[in-house]
Design a protein around this motif. Structure first.
Motif, mmCIF file in Angstrom:
data_model
loop_
_atom_site.group_PDB
_atom_site.id
_atom_site.type_symbol
_atom_site.label_atom_id
_atom_site.label_comp_id
_atom_site.label_asym_id
_atom_site.label_seq_id
_atom_site.Cartn_x
_atom_site.Cartn_y
_atom_site.Cartn_z
ATOM 1 N N MET A 65 0.851 -1.185 0.000
ATOM 2 C CA MET A 65 0.000 0.000 0.000
ATOM 3 C C MET A 65 0.885 1.234 0.000
ATOM 4 N N ARG A 66 0.654 2.093 -0.968
ATOM 5 C CA ARG A 66 1.421 3.329 -1.065
ATOM 6 C C ARG A 66 0.729 4.452 -0.301
ATOM 7 N N GLU A 67 1.409 5.549 -0.147
ATOM 8 C CA GLU A 67 0.819 6.707 0.518
ATOM 9 C C GLU A 67 -0.452 7.115 -0.218
ATOM 10 N N ALA A 122 8.619 -5.957 0.954
ATOM 11 C CA ALA A 122 8.167 -4.592 0.685
ATOM 12 C C ALA A 122 7.250 -4.114 1.803
ATOM 13 N N LEU A 123 7.457 -2.879 2.250
ATOM 14 C CA LEU A 123 6.674 -2.336 3.355
ATOM 15 C C LEU A 123 5.589 -1.393 2.849
ATOM 16 N N SER A 124 4.422 -1.513 3.472
ATOM 17 C CA SER A 124 3.296 -0.642 3.128
ATOM 18 C C SER A 124 3.282 0.575 4.030
ATOM 19 N N ASP A 125 2.716 1.662 3.517
ATOM 20 C CA ASP A 125 2.652 2.929 4.252
ATOM 21 C C ASP A 125 1.467 2.905 5.219
ATOM 22 N N ASN A 181 -3.940 8.170 10.759
ATOM 23 C CA ASN A 181 -4.715 9.361 10.425
ATOM 24 C C ASN A 181 -3.851 10.526 9.967
ATOM 25 N N ASP A 182 -2.764 10.189 9.294
ATOM 26 C CA ASP A 182 -1.889 11.213 8.726
ATOM 27 C C ASP A 182 -2.181 11.287 7.227
ATOM 28 N N GLY A 183 -2.986 12.242 6.829
ATOM 29 C CA GLY A 183 -3.470 12.291 5.459
ATOM 30 C C GLY A 183 -4.952 11.995 5.444
ATOM 31 N N GLY A 225 -10.296 4.781 2.045
ATOM 32 C CA GLY A 225 -10.399 3.449 1.468
ATOM 33 C C GLY A 225 -9.318 3.220 0.431
ATOM 34 N N PRO A 226 -9.061 1.966 0.085
ATOM 35 C CA PRO A 226 -7.994 1.633 -0.857
ATOM 36 C C PRO A 226 -8.409 1.818 -2.308
ATOM 37 N N SER A 227 -7.414 1.897 -3.150
ATOM 38 C CA SER A 227 -7.629 1.938 -4.601
ATOM 39 C C SER A 227 -6.620 0.993 -5.242
#
Length: 284
Positions: free
Chosen positions: A8-10, A41-44, A51-53, A57-59
């Motif tokens: 998961m990206r930012e 690989a690490l997700s954000d 709650n930063d941003g 929901g995901p895309s």
């Protein structure tokens, strides 16, 4: 730990990393002050969990409702992880979602005996199977857990004020429908036995010890002989329930009845003075 095949990206975009695992796995950068040295690989985590941003929901390559999704969430041993995301479960099917919280050291390695504190103060529900067997769980004043919770202990952070724990229907599904991953380690067998005693009207006490179940953990295939001589083959992880022969008598042949009629009818064989046993005592 399971290797991530999603990232998961930012902003919440999910990108598939390929592979044919039956699980959709993301590992989040949640330990060591968000500088986790774990493999893969690490997700954000900033939007979804902190709650930063603005996470709504995901895309992208979002898992379907038929997929079991695993969020690997490493926590530094001895530290506190505080979940403050507003809608952390938005866009994921709760009944196939596993939040896997586990302690790691400064090198990102799992610490089997480690502990941590997990504080949930999300803006809405954290929905799914929250798996934190080494975690002290503290529940905040906003939002709720909805689903299953496993931890070392649980309490309200601001006791005596607190919130309810909701079940899966509160997350719009009936119950957990996913599959928990099996540890492919050394075979481990656990046997459960029961000792039962019965006393006749003539004073005779009969004791039997029976095997009720045997649990065998992957990877192994084992043949178990039941009390009646039949065999059962166990592959991977399975619990085999072995019938108590006395239970079969009670349930199938109904020899006992509500008043213990079998013993009442057969007591004459022993005699009121238990003479049979008196005569045969010399054998013991």
């Amino acid at each position: 730990m399971m290797t991530p095949n999603l990232v998961m990206r930012e902003g919440g975009e999910i990108v598939s990393l390929g592979g044919d695992s039956p699980y959709k796995v993301m590992t989040f950068n949640t330990c060591n002050d968000r500088n986790c040295p774990v493999d893969g690989a690490l997700s954000d985590p900033t939007g979804i969990f902190f709650n930063d941003g603005n996470f709504n929901g995901p895309s992208g390559d979002v898992p379907s409702q038929d997929d079991t999704i695993v969020f690997n969430i490493p926590v530094t041993d001895g530290s506190t992880l505080r979940l403050t995301g507003n809608q952390p479960s938005q866009g994921f099917y709760a009944c196939r979602t596993i939040y896997n919280f586990y302690p790691v050291n400064e090198d990102g390695q799992f610490v089997p005996g480690g502990t941590f504190t997990l504080v949930r103060e999300t803006g809405s529900q954290l929905e799914g199977f929250s798996l934190a067997p080494r975690g002290h769980i503290r529940d905040g004043l906003t939002g709720n857990f909805a689903g299953t919770i496993i931890g070392l202990d649980y309490t309200w952070e601001y006791f005596p004020q607190g919130v309810e724990i909701h079940d899966y229907p509160a997350a719009n599904c009936a119950n957990f429908q996913g599959c928990l991953p099996i540890n492919p380690g050394s075979p481990n067998t656990t046997t459960t036995t029961t000792t039962t005693s019965r006393t006749t009207d003539g004073g005779l006490t009969v004791t039997a010890t029976t095997t009720n179940s045997i649990t065998i953990t992957k990877p192994t295939t084992t043949t178990i002989t039941e009390n009646d001589g039949t065999t059962v083959t166990v592959t991977d992880q399975e619990t085999v329930y072995i019938n108590d022969p006395w239970e079969d008598e009670w349930k199938k042949k109904k020899k006992w009845g509500k008043k213990g009629s079998k013993w009442e009818k057969d007591d004459s064989k022993w005699g009121k003075d238990d003479s049979k046993w008196e005569k045969d005592d010399s054998e013991w």
